[in-house]
Design a protein around this motif. Structure first.
Motif, PDB file in Angstrom:
ATOM      1  N   GLY A  83       0.864  -1.162   0.000  1.00  0.00           N
ATOM      2  CA  GLY A  83       0.000   0.000   0.000  1.00  0.00           C
ATOM      3  C   GLY A  83       0.904   1.216   0.000  1.00  0.00           C
ATOM      4  O   GLY A  83       1.776   1.352   0.869  1.00  0.00           O
ATOM      5  N   VAL A  84       0.727   2.086  -0.985  1.00  0.00           N
ATOM      6  CA  VAL A  84       1.627   3.219  -1.172  1.00  0.00           C
ATOM      7  C   VAL A  84       0.821   4.511  -1.096  1.00  0.00           C
ATOM      8  O   VAL A  84      -0.252   4.633  -1.693  1.00  0.00           O
ATOM      9  CB  VAL A  84       2.357   3.110  -2.537  1.00  0.00           C
ATOM     10  CG1 VAL A  84       3.288   4.282  -2.750  1.00  0.00           C
ATOM     11  CG2 VAL A  84       3.118   1.785  -2.626  1.00  0.00           C
ATOM     12  N   ASN A  85       1.361   5.451  -0.351  1.00  0.00           N
ATOM     13  CA  ASN A  85       0.741   6.773  -0.230  1.00  0.00           C
ATOM     14  C   ASN A  85       1.806   7.802  -0.555  1.00  0.00           C
ATOM     15  O   ASN A  85       2.820   7.893   0.139  1.00  0.00           O
ATOM     16  CB  ASN A  85       0.215   6.982   1.193  1.00  0.00           C
ATOM     17  CG  ASN A  85      -0.401   8.351   1.381  1.00  0.00           C
ATOM     18  OD1 ASN A  85      -0.912   8.945   0.446  1.00  0.00           O
ATOM     19  ND2 ASN A  85      -0.338   8.846   2.598  1.00  0.00           N
ATOM     20  N   ASP A  86       1.611   8.541  -1.634  1.00  0.00           N
ATOM     21  CA  ASP A  86       2.557   9.596  -2.022  1.00  0.00           C
ATOM     22  C   ASP A  86       3.981   9.043  -2.131  1.00  0.00           C
ATOM     23  O   ASP A  86       4.919   9.596  -1.570  1.00  0.00           O
ATOM     24  CB  ASP A  86       2.482  10.745  -1.011  1.00  0.00           C
ATOM     25  CG  ASP A  86       3.054  12.041  -1.563  1.00  0.00           C
ATOM     26  OD1 ASP A  86       3.125  12.193  -2.801  1.00  0.00           O
ATOM     27  OD2 ASP A  86       3.449  12.890  -0.747  1.00  0.00           O
ATOM     28  N   ASP A  87       4.122   7.901  -2.818  1.00  0.00           N
ATOM     29  CA  ASP A  87       5.403   7.221  -3.058  1.00  0.00           C
ATOM     30  C   ASP A  87       6.038   6.600  -1.817  1.00  0.00           C
ATOM     31  O   ASP A  87       7.172   6.149  -1.869  1.00  0.00           O
ATOM     32  CB  ASP A  87       6.421   8.144  -3.743  1.00  0.00           C
ATOM     33  CG  ASP A  87       5.990   8.529  -5.148  1.00  0.00           C
ATOM     34  OD1 ASP A  87       5.359   7.693  -5.822  1.00  0.00           O
ATOM     35  OD2 ASP A  87       6.283   9.668  -5.555  1.00  0.00           O
TER      36      ASP A  87
END
Length: 174
Positions: free
Chosen positions: A66-70
């Motif tokens: 799960g990735v948020n803003d890289d």
């Protein structure tokens, strides 16, 4: 504020970041920010970079991120076992726990597994004294099986703070 979560498969270049995230989320004082901490149960590490690399390179497992803003903020390992998929190393960055990240990742992981493998059931093992964690999975359709095994001993990696720790298998039939 968290932006929209995106998902992707892990690559070998992610191994160090995954290892750090898993260890921070499960063990030590930093894990106490979240509700899935094992800090009162175990000392030491949850995993090693070598183990994570092996799982990434295996033909029978996939690590999803799960990735948020890289930034990697969550991960889960799916291991194919005949027509079952074992879910393990399910982790969300402690300060983001309780924000829906885990629900999103679990939903994505189950969908991914069904798209890529023949799946009749999902299974996982949870420490039996982790009642709130078991309840989280039960709300997502997992059921307790009563199948219990002794928590593994691995003094090079971790040390139990409580004696008699056990794992129970949870199951979700498809």
């Amino acid at each position: 504020m968290m932006q929209a979560l995106s998902f992707r498969r892990a690559t070998i270049l992610d191994a160090e970041a995954i290892t750090a995230l898993v260890n921070v989320a499960y063990r030590g004082e930093s894990s106490r920010q979240g509700w899935t901490t094992e800090a009162d149960l175990l000392d030491g590490l949850r995993t090693s970079a070598a183990e994570v690399q092996q799982l990434i390179e295996s033909d029978y497992s996939t690590l999803l991120l799960g990735v948020n803003d890289d930034e990697i903020v969550a991960s889960v390992c799916l291991e194919q076992i005949t027509d079952a998929v074992h879910i393990g190393m399910f982790v969300v960055r402690p300060d983001l726990q309780g924000c829906g990240v885990g629900k999103q990742l679990l939903t994505y992981a189950e969908s991914y597994a069904r798209q890529h493998w023949v799946v009749k059931e999902f299974v996982m093992h949870v420490i039996t004294v982790r009642h709130e964690l078991i309840a989280f999975y039960e709300r997502r359709g997992y059921q307790r099986t009563g199948v219990v095994k002794t928590f593994p001993v691995n003094p090079e990696m971790w040390q139990a703070k409580l004696s008699g720790l056990q794992l129970e298998m949870l199951q979700k039939l498809i």
